[in-house]
Enzyme design. Sequence first.
Site, short mmCIF file in Angstrom:
data_model
loop_
_atom_site.label_atom_id
_atom_site.label_comp_id
_atom_site.label_asym_id
_atom_site.label_seq_id
_atom_site.Cartn_x
_atom_site.Cartn_y
_atom_site.Cartn_z
N GLU A 1 0.80 -1.24 0.00
CA GLU A 1 0.00 0.00 0.00
C GLU A 1 0.83 1.29 0.00
O GLU A 1 0.61 2.17 0.83
CB GLU A 1 -0.95 -0.01 1.20
CG GLU A 1 -1.83 -1.23 1.23
CD GLU A 1 -2.78 -1.28 2.43
OE1 GLU A 1 -2.61 -0.48 3.36
OE2 GLU A 1 -3.68 -2.12 2.41
N GLU B 1 -6.44 -10.51 -0.93
CA GLU B 1 -7.23 -10.23 0.28
C GLU B 1 -8.72 -10.16 -0.06
O GLU B 1 -9.45 -9.28 0.41
CB GLU B 1 -6.77 -8.90 0.91
CG GLU B 1 -5.28 -8.86 1.21
CD GLU B 1 -4.85 -7.65 2.02
OE1 GLU B 1 -5.68 -7.04 2.71
OE2 GLU B 1 -3.65 -7.31 1.98
C1 GLA Z 1 -5.00 -4.25 4.64
C2 GLA Z 1 -3.72 -5.01 4.92
C3 GLA Z 1 -3.96 -6.30 5.64
C4 GLA Z 1 -4.98 -6.17 6.74
C5 GLA Z 1 -6.24 -5.58 6.19
C6 GLA Z 1 -7.30 -5.46 7.27
O1 GLA Z 1 -5.64 -4.65 3.51
O2 GLA Z 1 -2.98 -5.27 3.77
O3 GLA Z 1 -2.76 -6.73 6.19
O4 GLA Z 1 -4.47 -5.38 7.77
O5 GLA Z 1 -5.95 -4.30 5.68
O6 GLA Z 1 -7.38 -6.59 8.06
#
Ligand code: GLA
Length: 358
Positions: A132, A247
């Site tokens: 990020e 994710e």
């Molecule tokens: C982001 C991060 C993850 C996690 C999520 C929320 O996407 O990359 O590691 O912390 O937020 O759980």
Amino acid sequence: MSELLSLAKAYEGYFKIGAAISPWSIPKNRELLMQHFNSITPENQMKYELTEPEEGKFTFEEADKIVALAREMGIKVRAHAPVWHSQTGPWMYKDGDKPASPELIYERIDAHSKAICEHFNDDVYAWDVVNEATLDNLPEGGAGINGNTIYRESEYFKLTGTGFIEAAFRSMDKYSPNAQLFYNDYNECQPDKRDRIVALIRNLQLKGIRIDGFGMQQHYFMAPNYDELKKSIETYAGLGLRLHITELDVSMMALANPGEQRIRPGEPGFEEYMRDAMNPSPEKLQKISDIYEKLFEIYRSYRDVIDCVTTWGAADDITWLDFFGQDRNAPRIKQHPLLFDENHDPKPCVYQMIEAVK
Ligand code: GLA
């Protein structure tokens, strides 16, 4: 569900099926993981906060519990996310009372990379090296520090520019020559953000730094835009990278959100949005399942570039989204965002997804 039925087995010719987990959720999830998944990711346990809470003080016990489970499952870990603006101790950015110099930050990243690679070694097949690091929106006035229009203006960026990203990949390449190295980000299908992510990746490639893949987070807080998803997969793959969906979750909030941006607590419409998310009618739950079917249809059609699809959790009983935007004491709002329900039963989409690859 029949004992023989396994999502991961069904998808062996396509991509790995992964789940993010925490050590405390292992007892509850063990059976489900064993049956349906062949990749696991520690939700938090490989981040700096937990692996190096103070400089030079390494703590791997929690992450080791996840590695132990992976060994038991006969698989390797998809590791996540050392260099990130969040969940990193303040020591990283300081040198006594002064801000740390870029060189000191690179040394710290190098020492950390060495320690995690030596410790986890061959139990890891891929690392989200940096997480990020791009801007969500342009800063006021159109540009930020030194005309920046690409990078998140985190402490790391303020102190090193893009140097921390380069240092992170260089160090991981040095200490982990066998694992694949990924950059991971969210809102990766929004055109402006996609352009920034592409710029970040190109910068690494132009400098001759190894980056093997891009992690598309795929958190759905809004309805997916399937055309932009396809365009994004093609764009990122066009950079010569392998792709992982890292994710994935499709929440009740995705159904209630009329816009294209995540609605955050305190923003207009948040209350209504949450109220709507509180009413999980069978039709709405079916819609989540339908979205998964469409997403997987698209992922399958790009099986030549996608190697792994990880959901951010294993089943609806344990998901970060139930707490999202909430005061710690407020009641949880169930979001039903995963492929398996609260009882660990497969949702209709799981049967369809398996049928589709028979
Ligand atoms: C982001 C991060 C993850 C996690 C999520 C929320 O996407 O990359 O590691 O912390 O937020 O759980």
